[in-house]
Design a protein around this motif. Structure first.
Motif, PDB file in Angstrom:
ATOM      1  N   ASN A 185       0.816  -1.216   0.000  1.00 15.42           N
ATOM      2  CA  ASN A 185       0.000   0.000   0.000  1.00 15.42           C
ATOM      3  C   ASN A 185       0.851   1.268   0.000  1.00 15.42           C
ATOM      4  N   ASP A 186       2.144   1.083  -0.038  1.00 13.73           N
ATOM      5  CA  ASP A 186       3.069   2.213  -0.063  1.00 13.73           C
ATOM      6  C   ASP A 186       2.820   3.050  -1.322  1.00 13.73           C
ATOM      7  N   PRO A 187       2.465   4.320  -1.192  1.00 14.88           N
ATOM      8  CA  PRO A 187       2.172   5.135  -2.376  1.00 14.88           C
ATOM      9  C   PRO A 187       3.386   5.369  -3.269  1.00 14.88           C
ATOM     10  N   LYS A 188       4.593   5.077  -2.784  1.00 13.59           N
ATOM     11  CA  LYS A 188       5.797   5.267  -3.594  1.00 13.59           C
ATOM     12  C   LYS A 188       6.194   4.003  -4.352  1.00 13.59           C
ATOM     13  N   ALA A 189       5.596   2.856  -4.015  1.00 10.83           N
ATOM     14  CA  ALA A 189       5.938   1.606  -4.696  1.00 10.83           C
ATOM     15  C   ALA A 189       5.422   1.656  -6.133  1.00 10.83           C
ATOM     16  N   THR A 190       6.265   1.264  -7.087  1.00  9.35           N
ATOM     17  CA  THR A 190       5.884   1.312  -8.498  1.00  9.35           C
ATOM     18  C   THR A 190       6.244   0.007  -9.192  1.00  9.35           C
ATOM     19  N   ASP A 191       5.547  -0.252 -10.291  1.00  9.55           N
ATOM     20  CA  ASP A 191       5.873  -1.353 -11.179  1.00  9.55           C
ATOM     21  C   ASP A 191       6.535  -0.757 -12.411  1.00  9.55           C
TER      22      ASP A 191
END
Length: 534
Positions: free
Chosen positions: A247-253
């Motif tokens: 749920n980390d808003p900075k995590a990206t794919d």
């Protein structure tokens, strides 16, 4: 089971599984829409469904079923007589119930003709991926043509219905890729969606149209608005299904068209100027739910929880009690009884995590001293607020270990096991690691000292140690040595320091791991203590 008896059972099941009481309950929790999953076979006549049931019994019957579908399709005998088909009747019922509660409905083709993937848990496929592959004698992708016709009929019936928020064309396409003998760039999904969009718009229907990407609803390569083979790109909505991810808003794919991570979802919306919506999320812990809701709300992204009810499910809104086996008459009768709303148990901890304030802590039940406090009745709230557990949410789909080792009773990181021990509520907290703790909101009726009893066991040769505190002040502790396998549960007792009257926070703190706890009990100070408690 005879065909008629099977039809009768499933008719009763559908009538009892969701009815007005269920929808009223959902509305009372604060939800404003229902995503209604349905199987295409509900739009077949009883006679047509009999042919499908026959195909389900043996792969040898599939070709005959496809031939029958083709004949009905060509002769205009599919999805006609809409007033008498189960699917339309059931949708109309849900629409009425939801409208009475000022709720919207999303129509979701959850099991498409032929099956939209290979996972039988969410498909209706006799042969995997047949929606994308199966051709009839004329070389047509017949299951796709049938899917288009079904949505034409749905659009013709509901095109002016404001109770319907969106059409969810196909639930969770997956494994539509080169390893399955298909395109690696979603060409097949593009073709079907383009045809579905055009067919619905030809009905004069301007409803929002929800698209689901490959890979269980999330991957949109070649499905972005510029790639679709349509002229009218208005009112398209892009979907994500969020399970077991951060749920980390900075995590990206690294793939910008993979949308289950929040940052990708937000970036996709900005890039293509389209609405986004999380059509499914759930099957995790309450800690994850709270974090997901907080993150999505901060970005003004709506979501829908999966699911309403499940047999002995701790992640659903409602829990259906165990019923035995569907293969026995007794089991079927019990299932029909247990799925009714009045027989279901609300999972109050799940509901609180989804709808309550993000950082709140509330009593799970009213607890008083003197009295018994069951270990599983710790407060509602997030990890670090109502309790602390070292593994409280699953953020990697590859990590299959449950956050609650027993997967029963409650849905937090706290590990719970079933127990038949005396005076228990049927459960005990287990697998407690050093440094973990649980808060209990209690009311002390009378000031003074008490005898504190604990029902505990320890399967390890290493002594465990539990500390009990009131408003962070130690009031008693227990050293729990290994308990005998023949009678593992023992009761220990220690005197407490004087307790002040009023409302307080009681904390069970794990100093040394190894113990399981069924309950704590506070009695008058005249109760004798047992050796071993401190």
């Amino acid at each position: 089971m005879p065909e008629a008896a099977m039809e009768d059972f499933y008719e009763q099941y559908r009538a009892r599984f969701v009815n007005k009481a269920d929808i009223d309950f959902v509305a009372a929790q604060g939800f404003n829409c229902v995503r209604l999953p349905f199987h295409y076979d509900l739009f077949l006549t009883r006679q047509q469904r009999r042919a499908r049931n026959n195909a389900s019994r043996s792969p040898r019957n599939v070709d005959a079923y496809v031939q029958a579908l083709t004949r009905w399709y060509d002769q205009g005998q599919l999805f006609t007589n809409t007033e008498n088909l189960d699917g339309f009747r059931l949708i109309d019922e849900v629409l009425r119930w939801c409208a009475a509660n000022n709720m919207y409905v999303i129509l979701d083709l959850h099991a498409a003709p032929g099956g939209q993937g290979s996972d039988r848990n969410i498909n209706d496929n006799f042969v995997p991926l047949d929606l994308w592959k199966r051709k009839d004698a004329q070389g047509r992708l017949i299951y796709q043509d049938i899917t288009v016709r079904l949505w034409e009929k749905l659009a013709a019936r509901y095109r002016h219905d404001p109770r319907v928020a969106m059409y969810d064309f196909v639930n969770e396409p997956h494994n539509v890729n080169a390893s399955s003998g298909l395109s690696n760039e979603n060409a097949e999904i593009n073709a079907l969606y383009s045809g579905l969009i055009a067919a619905v718009r030809r009905q004069g229907d301007q409803h929002l149209l929800l698209l689901e990407g490959n890979g269980y609803g999330n991957e949109y390569t070649n499905l972005t608005p510029d790639k679709l083979r349509i002229k009218d790109r208005r009112n398209l909505v892009y979907n994500a299904h969020r399970y077991w991810c951060p749920n980390d808003p900075k995590a990206t794919d690294p793939n910008p068209n993979q949308l289950n991570l929040l940052a990708n979802l937000v970036a996709f919306r900005a890039t293509w100027q389209v609405p986004v919506w999380v059509g499914e999320t759930g099957e995790n812990s309450n800690e994850w739910f709270s974090g997901a809701v907080q993150s999505l709300s901060s970005q003004s992204i709506g979501w829908c929880h999966w699911n309403l009810k499940r047999v002995e499910g701790v992640t659903s809104l409602l829990r259906v009690r165990h019923y035995g086996s569907i293969l026995t008459p007794e089991g079927r009768a019990a299932l029909l009884r247990n799925v009714e709303f009045k027989q279901c148990v609300p999972n109050r901890d799940v509901i609180a995590a989804l709808t309550g304030p993000a950082m709140a802590r509330m009593p799970f039940v009213a607890l008083s001293i003197p009295g018994t406090i069951h270990a599983t009745d710790y407060d509602l709230g997030r990890n670090g607020i109502a309790y602390h557990d070292t593994y409280a949410e699953r953020i990697d789909y590859r990590q299959e270990a449950p956050t609650n080792n027993g997967s029963i009773c409650r849905n937090d990181g706290i590990d719970i096991q079933a127990t038949a021990d005396k005076d228990s509520n049927g459960f005990a907290v287990s697998d407690m690691a050093a440094g973990e703790w649980m808060h209990y909101t209690v009311t002390v009726a009378r000031a003074g000292a008490y005898t504190l009893r604990a029902r505990v066991k320890n399967d390890s040769a290493v002594p465990a140690r539990l500390l009990v505190k009131l408003d962070d002040v130690p009031i008693g502790s227990f050293t729990v040595n290994q308990t005998p396998a023949a009678a593992p549960w023992v009761t220990m007792a220690v005197p407490t320091t004087p307790l002040p009257a009023g409302r307080h926070t009681l904390t069970l703190y794990v100093e040394q791991p190894g113990a399981s706890l069924s309950w704590l009990q506070f009695n008058s100070a005249t109760t004798p203590t047992t050796q071993g408690g401190q």
